[in-house]
Design an enzyme around this catalytic site. Structure first.
Site, PDB file in Angstrom:
ATOM      1  N   ASP A 258     -11.102   2.805   3.619  1.00 51.62           N
ATOM      2  CA  ASP A 258     -11.361   1.365   3.515  1.00 51.62           C
ATOM      3  C   ASP A 258     -12.854   1.081   3.296  1.00 51.62           C
ATOM      4  O   ASP A 258     -13.224  -0.027   2.894  1.00 51.62           O
ATOM      5  CB  ASP A 258     -10.937   0.658   4.813  1.00 51.62           C
ATOM      6  CG  ASP A 258      -9.581  -0.025   4.714  1.00 51.62           C
ATOM      7  OD1 ASP A 258      -9.260  -0.516   3.623  1.00 51.62           O
ATOM      8  OD2 ASP A 258      -8.868  -0.070   5.734  1.00 51.62           O
TER       9      ASP A 258
ATOM     10  N   GLN B 186      -4.641  -1.298   9.432  1.00 45.84           N
ATOM     11  CA  GLN B 186      -4.569  -2.636   8.846  1.00 45.84           C
ATOM     12  C   GLN B 186      -5.166  -3.672   9.796  1.00 45.84           C
ATOM     13  O   GLN B 186      -4.863  -3.693  10.996  1.00 45.84           O
ATOM     14  CB  GLN B 186      -3.097  -2.970   8.526  1.00 45.84           C
ATOM     15  CG  GLN B 186      -2.876  -4.279   7.788  1.00 45.84           C
ATOM     16  CD  GLN B 186      -3.481  -4.305   6.389  1.00 45.84           C
ATOM     17  OE1 GLN B 186      -3.638  -3.270   5.738  1.00 45.84           O
ATOM     18  NE2 GLN B 186      -3.827  -5.482   5.914  1.00 45.84           N
TER      19      GLN B 186
ATOM     20  N   LYS C  72       0.842  -1.202   0.000  1.00 46.22           N
ATOM     21  CA  LYS C  72       0.000   0.000   0.000  1.00 46.22           C
ATOM     22  C   LYS C  72       0.881   1.258   0.000  1.00 46.22           C
ATOM     23  O   LYS C  72       0.621   2.212  -0.728  1.00 46.22           O
ATOM     24  CB  LYS C  72      -0.947  -0.010   1.212  1.00 46.22           C
ATOM     25  CG  LYS C  72      -2.074  -1.020   1.057  1.00 46.22           C
ATOM     26  CD  LYS C  72      -2.886  -1.251   2.326  1.00 46.22           C
ATOM     27  CE  LYS C  72      -3.833  -2.429   2.105  1.00 46.22           C
ATOM     28  NZ  LYS C  72      -4.669  -2.747   3.266  1.00 46.22           N
TER      29      LYS C  72
HETATM   30  N1  GUN Z   1      -6.777  -6.678   6.016  1.00 47.16           N
HETATM   31  C1  GUN Z   1      -7.018  -7.425   4.907  1.00 47.16           C
HETATM   32  N2  GUN Z   1      -7.551  -6.665   3.941  1.00 47.16           N
HETATM   33  C2  GUN Z   1      -7.648  -5.404   4.431  1.00 47.16           C
HETATM   34  C3  GUN Z   1      -8.106  -4.175   3.896  1.00 47.16           C
HETATM   35  O1  GUN Z   1      -8.566  -4.076   2.754  1.00 47.16           O
HETATM   36  N3  GUN Z   1      -8.024  -3.107   4.723  1.00 47.16           N
HETATM   37  C4  GUN Z   1      -7.543  -3.206   5.988  1.00 47.16           C
HETATM   38  N4  GUN Z   1      -7.530  -2.084   6.723  1.00 47.16           N
HETATM   39  N5  GUN Z   1      -7.120  -4.325   6.513  1.00 47.16           N
HETATM   40  C5  GUN Z   1      -7.162  -5.431   5.741  1.00 47.16           C
END
Ligand code: GUN
Length: 278
Positions: A119, A96, A52
């Site tokens: 998100d 996350q 990311k």
């Molecule tokens: N953990 C797995 N996929 C995601 C996501 O798309 N966003 C976040 N914040 N955590 C995750």
């Protein structure tokens, strides 16, 4: 003959579009910024977070990184989120998941300002999606709609079956397909006759979390099959929830794993960051 839906190249295309937008905003004096918070060092999370941040760098979004130890108190994390909510230089906040057991994910998600919820996990974002109001969309299902659109797969009037009912993928996926005028069924691990349901699907979205679970007998001839799963199999290779080699010849369109849905999630996150800044 099936057509492969190339998520890697569609995601790259979206990132180029985002890059241009970020540059335009920069010209107007706005530096887009995403705060990325990780608690602990779960290896899979570390890979996602790294990717990311790399994507941010590529498209010209600043990423502000917060790496907290595994034993961080819930209150401390909530305080950081509140501080980021107040910080005008931060446009988007990503915490996350999963979080360590002693921290309530729901509490953390609900503390993120809905205006910075890139998100799309906040109940307000989910509620907006549910009633058809504009708001942040969960990145994976939004990415799947984009894959279908850019591959020329029509959703309107089609039988869509979503296998999986998670808050992050299955439920928002069903709502988005509905918004596109699909006829939507949500099936899951407890569905009585799963095969009978999936065989009806013109568009089959699979997010059940079981390696190579969907075989040819689950799939209608000429269907579009989208695989959200990602697993590492016995010989160390990545595979999805769909048994790709077994299913592909029966489909009109299919996503591979890797290189299908996966790259779209980050591309849509970048897109959400731009929307947050605007
Ligand atoms: N953990 C797995 N996929 C995601 C996501 O798309 N966003 C976040 N914040 N955590 C995750």
């Amino acid at each position: 003959m099936f057509q492969l839906i190339d998520g890697k190249s569609i995601a790259a295309q979206i990132k180029e579009e985002v890059k241009e937008e970020a540059e335009r905003l920069k010209q107007a004096g706005i530096q887009v910024c995403l705060a990325v918070v990780q608690v602990g060092n779960d290896p899979a999370s570390s890979v996602y977070v790294r990717n990311k941040k790399k994507a941010c760098e590529y498209v010209g979004i600043r990423s502000a990184s917060f790496e907290l130890p595994e034993d961080t108190a819930e209150d401390e994390l909530l305080e950081l989120v509140r501080r980021l909510n107040e910080d005008d230089s931060v446009n988007g906040i990503l915490v996350q998941l999963p979080l360590p057991e002693h921290i309530s994910e729901d509490k953390v998600i609900q503390t993120i300002s809905p205006d910075k919820d890139v998100d799309g996990f906040h109940p307000e974002s989910v509620g907006r999606l549910c009633i058809g109001e504009k708001g942040f969309l969960s990145c994976t299902p939004a990415g799947i709609i984009e894959l279908l659109r850019r591959s020329g797969v029509e959703i309107q009037g089609k039988e869509c079956v979503v296998v999986g009912r998670s808050n992050i993928v299955g439920k928002p996926m069903a709502l988005l397909l509905l918004k596109e005028n699909g006829t939507v069924t949500i099936a899951h691990s407890r569905t009585a006759d799963l095969k009978e349901i999936t065989q009806r699907a013109d568009i089959l979205i699979v997010a059940i979390g079981r390696p190579r679970f969907i075989t040819a007998d689950y799939v209608k001839e000429g269907a579009t099959v989208i695989d959200v799963g990602i697993h590492r199999n016995e010989d160390g290779h990545l595979c999805g929830d769909v048994d790709f080699d077994n299913v592909k010849e029966k489909t009109a369109f299919i996503t591979p794993v890797p290189g299908g849905v996966g790259p779209m999630t980050i591309a849509m996150l970048m897109k959400n960051c731009i929307a947050a800044a605007k």
